[in-house]
Design a protein around this motif. Structure first.
Motif, PDB file in Angstrom:
ATOM      1  N   ILE A 103      -4.447 -18.681  -3.450  1.00  0.00           N
ATOM      2  CA  ILE A 103      -4.899 -17.364  -3.898  1.00  0.00           C
ATOM      3  C   ILE A 103      -5.255 -16.481  -2.709  1.00  0.00           C
ATOM      4  O   ILE A 103      -4.960 -15.280  -2.695  1.00  0.00           O
ATOM      5  N   LEU A 104      -5.887 -17.035  -1.680  1.00  0.00           N
ATOM      6  CA  LEU A 104      -6.214 -16.257  -0.486  1.00  0.00           C
ATOM      7  C   LEU A 104      -4.949 -15.787   0.228  1.00  0.00           C
ATOM      8  O   LEU A 104      -4.893 -14.657   0.733  1.00  0.00           O
ATOM      9  N   ILE A 105      -3.938 -16.659   0.283  1.00  0.00           N
ATOM     10  CA  ILE A 105      -2.670 -16.248   0.894  1.00  0.00           C
ATOM     11  C   ILE A 105      -2.056 -15.093   0.125  1.00  0.00           C
ATOM     12  O   ILE A 105      -1.562 -14.112   0.706  1.00  0.00           O
ATOM     13  N   VAL A 106      -2.111 -15.188  -1.208  1.00  0.00           N
ATOM     14  CA  VAL A 106      -1.589 -14.102  -2.047  1.00  0.00           C
ATOM     15  C   VAL A 106      -2.362 -12.821  -1.780  1.00  0.00           C
ATOM     16  O   VAL A 106      -1.782 -11.727  -1.672  1.00  0.00           O
ATOM     17  N   ALA A 107      -3.701 -12.941  -1.653  1.00  0.00           N
ATOM     18  CA  ALA A 107      -4.527 -11.762  -1.407  1.00  0.00           C
ATOM     19  C   ALA A 107      -4.154 -11.099  -0.082  1.00  0.00           C
ATOM     20  O   ALA A 107      -4.048  -9.866   0.009  1.00  0.00           O
ATOM     21  N   VAL A 108      -3.945 -11.909   0.963  1.00  0.00           N
ATOM     22  CA  VAL A 108      -3.569 -11.360   2.268  1.00  0.00           C
ATOM     23  C   VAL A 108      -2.212 -10.653   2.180  1.00  0.00           C
ATOM     24  O   VAL A 108      -2.026  -9.555   2.743  1.00  0.00           O
ATOM     25  N   LEU A 109      -1.261 -11.266   1.482  1.00  0.00           N
ATOM     26  CA  LEU A 109       0.064 -10.654   1.338  1.00  0.00           C
ATOM     27  C   LEU A 109      -0.021  -9.336   0.580  1.00  0.00           C
ATOM     28  O   LEU A 109       0.639  -8.350   0.950  1.00  0.00           O
ATOM     29  N   ILE A 110      -0.811  -9.311  -0.496  1.00  0.00           N
ATOM     30  CA  ILE A 110      -0.967  -8.081  -1.267  1.00  0.00           C
ATOM     31  C   ILE A 110      -1.612  -6.991  -0.411  1.00  0.00           C
ATOM     32  O   ILE A 110      -1.165  -5.824  -0.389  1.00  0.00           O
ATOM     33  N   ALA A 111      -2.688  -7.362   0.301  1.00  0.00           N
ATOM     34  CA  ALA A 111      -3.371  -6.383   1.148  1.00  0.00           C
ATOM     35  C   ALA A 111      -2.436  -5.848   2.224  1.00  0.00           C
ATOM     36  O   ALA A 111      -2.406  -4.641   2.506  1.00  0.00           O
ATOM     37  N   ASN A 112      -1.646  -6.734   2.835  1.00  0.00           N
ATOM     38  CA  ASN A 112      -0.717  -6.314   3.873  1.00  0.00           C
ATOM     39  C   ASN A 112       0.356  -5.392   3.306  1.00  0.00           C
ATOM     40  O   ASN A 112       0.712  -4.368   3.922  1.00  0.00           O
ATOM     41  N   THR A 113       0.880  -5.740   2.118  1.00  0.00           N
ATOM     42  CA  THR A 113       1.907  -4.918   1.480  1.00  0.00           C
ATOM     43  C   THR A 113       1.380  -3.523   1.172  1.00  0.00           C
ATOM     44  O   THR A 113       2.048  -2.508   1.436  1.00  0.00           O
ATOM     45  N   LEU A 114       0.185  -3.447   0.601  1.00  0.00           N
ATOM     46  CA  LEU A 114      -0.386  -2.154   0.253  1.00  0.00           C
ATOM     47  C   LEU A 114      -0.737  -1.341   1.497  1.00  0.00           C
ATOM     48  O   LEU A 114      -0.581  -0.111   1.522  1.00  0.00           O
ATOM     49  N   LEU A 115      -1.214  -2.023   2.539  1.00  0.00           N
ATOM     50  CA  LEU A 115      -1.554  -1.303   3.766  1.00  0.00           C
ATOM     51  C   LEU A 115      -0.302  -0.717   4.411  1.00  0.00           C
ATOM     52  O   LEU A 115      -0.320   0.434   4.904  1.00  0.00           O
ATOM     53  N   MET A 116       0.786  -1.472   4.401  1.00  0.00           N
ATOM     54  CA  MET A 116       2.050  -0.939   4.917  1.00  0.00           C
ATOM     55  C   MET A 116       2.527   0.226   4.073  1.00  0.00           C
ATOM     56  O   MET A 116       3.076   1.217   4.597  1.00  0.00           O
ATOM     57  N   ALA A 117       2.314   0.128   2.745  1.00  0.00           N
ATOM     58  CA  ALA A 117       2.699   1.226   1.861  1.00  0.00           C
ATOM     59  C   ALA A 117       1.890   2.478   2.178  1.00  0.00           C
ATOM     60  O   ALA A 117       2.411   3.606   2.123  1.00  0.00           O
ATOM     61  N   VAL A 118       0.625   2.295   2.519  1.00  0.00           N
ATOM     62  CA  VAL A 118      -0.214   3.440   2.890  1.00  0.00           C
ATOM     63  C   VAL A 118       0.320   4.094   4.154  1.00  0.00           C
ATOM     64  O   VAL A 118       0.449   5.326   4.238  1.00  0.00           O
ATOM     65  N   PHE A 119       0.639   3.284   5.180  1.00  0.00           N
ATOM     66  CA  PHE A 119       1.137   3.831   6.439  1.00  0.00           C
ATOM     67  C   PHE A 119       2.458   4.585   6.229  1.00  0.00           C
ATOM     68  O   PHE A 119       2.714   5.603   6.887  1.00  0.00           O
ATOM     69  N   GLU A 120       3.312   4.074   5.324  1.00  0.00           N
ATOM     70  CA  GLU A 120       4.609   4.702   5.094  1.00  0.00           C
ATOM     71  C   GLU A 120       4.492   5.969   4.256  1.00  0.00           C
ATOM     72  O   GLU A 120       5.424   6.788   4.232  1.00  0.00           O
ATOM     73  N   ARG A 121       3.371   6.142   3.571  1.00  0.00           N
ATOM     74  CA  ARG A 121       3.228   7.288   2.657  1.00  0.00           C
ATOM     75  C   ARG A 121       2.057   8.188   3.054  1.00  0.00           C
ATOM     76  O   ARG A 121       1.448   8.844   2.208  1.00  0.00           O
TER      77      ARG A 121
END
Length: 293
Positions: A162-180
């Motif tokens: 679950i922690l790995i999933v949380a890190v992946l989700i956070a990383n994905t959303l953070l990259m989405a923020v930088f791109e938008r």
């Protein structure tokens, strides 16, 4: 020759239905059979024996003296449990008492209850100074503790996943923020409040989490269904576990409660992990965001 555990059985008892249903050759014992026995298929294969063959059984009786007698194999059974199929011999209870010279005594009596909750009351009713009553959980205390320990490790494994999933989700959303960044700046310039931008990214994380949980549950359910139908052969591992009722095949089973619990916790951790990317997006100043690449 081979070492065996001899069981005196009541052929009419429902406890021995798995042996009766598992007969693959010959016939099941009769209560008045004085010279017949049953053996497991794995034992029969190892000794190259079958229904109708005669064998000599040697024991140390209740007086501490060796004794032996000839018996005829009435049938061969297969329960799928190594401890019975490999090293157990069944004969009528009255014959076992006479053979072991125990008179009217028995070393142990096994009872089959229709309701698990009745075990406490039955054990209390049978308790006497010369009688020891043991419930299934007490008889299998080591096995149960082993499984409890194993389940504890599973909890840690679930937490790590679950922690790995949380890190992946956070990383994905953070990259989405930088791109938008520019899009966020435009939305902020048009009057969208920081709270609304935060909610937008939290909803995006929730949608990702829901679709991920649904897809994961579908893939997991397919895997469990396959393992429930086919199972994993235990091979020699089951035979080595002496005294434990381990079958020749380990089959999976569905655990809806565990699936729901893990799904809910995954969504909760996903939302918690998305708080920082959502907060970061909401803190972007429109002027700076519009001038970013």
């Amino acid at each position: 020759s081979v070492g065996l555990r001899i069981y005196g059985v009541d052929p009419e008892s429902k406890i021995y239905a798995p042996f009766r249903d598992g007969m693959i050759s010959g016939e099941f014992l009769q209560a008045d059979d004085r010279g017949g026995i049953l053996i497991g298929k794995r034992l029969a294969d190892d000794l190259e024996l079958g229904a109708g063959d005669s064998v000599r059984v040697a024991i140390i009786n209740s007086d501490g003296r060796p004794d032996e007698a000839d018996f005829t194999i009435r049938g061969v059974y297969e329960t799928g449990v190594f401890s019975y199929d490999d090293s157990s011999l069944l004969m009528p209870f009255s014959k076992a008492q006479a053979f072991a010279n125990t008179g009217g005594r028995a070393s142990a009596v096994t009872m089959w209850l229709n309701n698990e909750e009745e075990a406490e009351a039955v054990a209390a009713a049978l308790q006497q100074p010369e009688v020891e009553t043991l419930k299934w959980r007490k008889l299998n205390e080591v096995l149960i503790e082993t499984f409890d320990t194993a389940m504890g490790f599973y909890v840690y494994m679930y937490g790590i996943v679950i922690l790995i999933v949380a890190v992946l989700i956070a990383n994905t959303l953070l990259m989405a923020v930088f791109e938008r960044i520019r899009e966020i700046g435009i939305l902020a310039a048009l009057g969208m409040k920081r709270r609304q931008i935060t909610t937008m990214f939290l909803l995006e994380a929730l949608i990702l989490g829901i679709f991920g949980v649904i897809l994961g549950n579908l893939i997991g359910a397919a895997g469990v269904a396959a393992l429930a139908a086919n199972g994993i052969p235990t091979g020699d591992m089951g035979a080595a576990a002496e005294g434990l009722a381990i079958g020749a095949e380990l089959n999976a089973e569905f655990n809806p409660g565990g699936m729901i619990s893990l799904s809910v916790w995954t969504l909760i951790i996903t939302l918690i992990a998305s708080l920082y990317p959502a907060w970061y997006a909401s803190r972007q100043e429109p002027v700076d965001a519009l001038h970013s690449l």
